[in-house]
Scaffold this motif. Sequence first.
Motif, PDB file in Angstrom:
ATOM      1  N   ARG A 178       0.816  -1.213   0.000  1.00  0.00           N
ATOM      2  CA  ARG A 178       0.000   0.000   0.000  1.00  0.00           C
ATOM      3  C   ARG A 178       0.849   1.263   0.000  1.00  0.00           C
ATOM      4  O   ARG A 178       0.675   2.157   0.831  1.00  0.00           O
ATOM      5  CB  ARG A 178      -0.917  -0.014   1.219  1.00  0.00           C
ATOM      6  CG  ARG A 178      -1.942  -1.093   1.069  1.00  0.00           C
ATOM      7  CD  ARG A 178      -2.856  -1.214   2.232  1.00  0.00           C
ATOM      8  NE  ARG A 178      -3.722  -2.352   1.998  1.00  0.00           N
ATOM      9  CZ  ARG A 178      -4.926  -2.472   2.494  1.00  0.00           C
ATOM     10  NH1 ARG A 178      -5.409  -1.537   3.271  1.00  0.00           N
ATOM     11  NH2 ARG A 178      -5.644  -3.531   2.237  1.00  0.00           N
ATOM     12  N   THR A 179       1.767   1.289  -0.915  1.00  0.00           N
ATOM     13  CA  THR A 179       2.589   2.478  -1.082  1.00  0.00           C
ATOM     14  C   THR A 179       3.157   2.437  -2.495  1.00  0.00           C
ATOM     15  O   THR A 179       3.173   1.383  -3.131  1.00  0.00           O
ATOM     16  CB  THR A 179       3.721   2.507  -0.029  1.00  0.00           C
ATOM     17  OG1 THR A 179       4.365   3.773  -0.066  1.00  0.00           O
ATOM     18  CG2 THR A 179       4.744   1.407  -0.268  1.00  0.00           C
ATOM     19  N   ASP A 180       3.581   3.586  -2.986  1.00  0.00           N
ATOM     20  CA  ASP A 180       4.180   3.614  -4.316  1.00  0.00           C
ATOM     21  C   ASP A 180       5.674   3.382  -4.182  1.00  0.00           C
ATOM     22  O   ASP A 180       6.313   3.881  -3.268  1.00  0.00           O
ATOM     23  CB  ASP A 180       3.882   4.957  -4.985  1.00  0.00           C
ATOM     24  CG  ASP A 180       2.394   5.091  -5.284  1.00  0.00           C
ATOM     25  OD1 ASP A 180       1.794   4.099  -5.709  1.00  0.00           O
ATOM     26  OD2 ASP A 180       1.832   6.179  -5.070  1.00  0.00           O
ATOM     27  N   VAL A 191       1.393  -1.737 -10.794  1.00  0.00           N
ATOM     28  CA  VAL A 191       0.929  -1.482  -9.441  1.00  0.00           C
ATOM     29  C   VAL A 191      -0.549  -1.821  -9.346  1.00  0.00           C
ATOM     30  O   VAL A 191      -1.319  -1.463 -10.234  1.00  0.00           O
ATOM     31  CB  VAL A 191       1.131   0.002  -9.086  1.00  0.00           C
ATOM     32  CG1 VAL A 191       0.665   0.284  -7.684  1.00  0.00           C
ATOM     33  CG2 VAL A 191       2.588   0.391  -9.270  1.00  0.00           C
TER      34      VAL A 191
END
Lengths: 215, 215
Positions: A178-180, A191
Motif C-alpha cells: 500500500r505504497t508507491d 501497481v
Amino acid sequence: MKNTKISNAVINRLPRYRRYLKELEKKGVEKISSKEFSELIGYTASQIRQDLNNFGGFGQQGYGYSVKGLREEIEAILGLDREYRMVIMGAGNLGKAIYNYTKTFKGAFRVVGVFEIRKDLIGKKLGTHEIMDYEGIVEFVETEHVDIGIICVDRENAQEVADKLCFAGVKGIWNFARTDIEVPPHVALEVVHLSDSLHALAYHMNDIKKKGGSR
Amino acid sequence: MKNTKISNAVINRLPRYRRYLKELEKKGVEKISSKEFSELIGYTASQIRQDLNNFGGFGQQGYGYSVKGLREEIEAILGLDREYRMVIMGAGNLGKAIYNYTKTFKGAFRVVGVFEIRKDLIGKKLGTHEIMDYEGIVEFVETEHVDIGIICVDRENAQEVADKLCFAGVKGIWNFARTDIEVPPHVALEVVHLSDSLHALAYHMNDIKKKGGSR
C-alpha cells in the motif's frame, strides 16, 4: 523503431481483447469483424482497428479478424508465449491472498518461491511452498531464474524489498503493497492498489444514492 | 447539480491523494502546498488544484492544504465515513484470495458473509466464516443489510450471481470474476481484472528487453 512506442492505454486494452477472443474461440467463432467485435467489447469499431493497427499485420480488410489468429498475435505481443517465474515477497494476509489468486492461473505465470522477512513465518507453509528467509532472495533469483517479484510486504518494507529484487535481477515488479515504489528503468513495474478500486466503488455508490438512484 | 458530474479519472485519483495524506499525517505534517504535494505524488500542482476544485471548499489559497482537513474531506467525498457490509460470493481460490485481502483492511469495509454455489464447500470454513449456501443470499442481503457483493465465482456464473445480488438489493458490485458483467443503473460496479495487470507487466518487460534495456 519509433512506432514501437505504444500508449499504455492501448497496452491495457490488449488483455481485454484477448479475454473476449478466448471466449469467442470457446464458442467456436472463427471470424469476427471489427463491427461485431465492437458490439461485444464495447469499444468503437474504429477504436479497435486503430488499437490493432499499432501492431500492424492484422489486416484482412473486409474479411474480419481470425479469432484464433488475433488471439495468438496478441499473446505474442503481450509476451504470453513463454513462462514467467515469480516469487511472492511477504506471506501475511496480502501474500496469502495473492498466492491463492495465482493458483487460478493456467499457464504462463508460475510461483516458484515465497519469502518473508518476519522470522516467525519462515519455515512454515503457504500452500505447497515452504516460506523462505528473505535473506536468501538474491541467490534464489539468480539460481532459479526468477522473472517477476510480487511485493506483498508492509508499506514500510516495500521499497527495500523492491530494491533488493531489482538488484538480484528480476525484470518485473508487481506491487500490491500500500505504497508507491520506484524501480530502475530496466525493470518493468505494475501497481495494483485494490483498496483504491474499493474506494472508487464507495464513491459511485454514494453518488448514485445522492442522485436519487437508490431504492 | 450539473457540477456533481466528476470524471472517473478524478475519482480514481482521490484514493491516491488520501493514501499520501495519511502517510503525511503519520509523519506529523500539518500543512502542504499544492507544489509540495505535487513533488510527492507526481501529478502537477495545477492538476492537483484542478482535481480538488471539483469538490470545492478546499481553498486556503497561499496557505496550502490542511493535511488532516483534506484527508477528512476526501474520505467524506469517497463515503469512507461510514461502514460497508460485504459478502464474498465464491469460496474457491479467488474467494479465498479476496477474503485474505479483506483481512488487511482497517475500518470501513467488513465481510459479513461468504457464499458458495458448489455444495461440497457449503458448511466449511473460510477464516472465521462458515461458508453459506448461495440459495440463501437474497434473504441474507435483506436481513444483514449487505451493501456490497464481491464476485469471485467462475466466469460462467458471474452474471447470474450479479443479477441475484442486485435483485436482493446490494448497492455495489466488486467484480473479480474473469468476465465482464452488467448491472442495473442503480447499482455501482467496479471491476478488477488482476490478470490484465499481470499481462501488461509481461508486455512492459518484453518491451524493455526489445529496446535493449535488459542486462
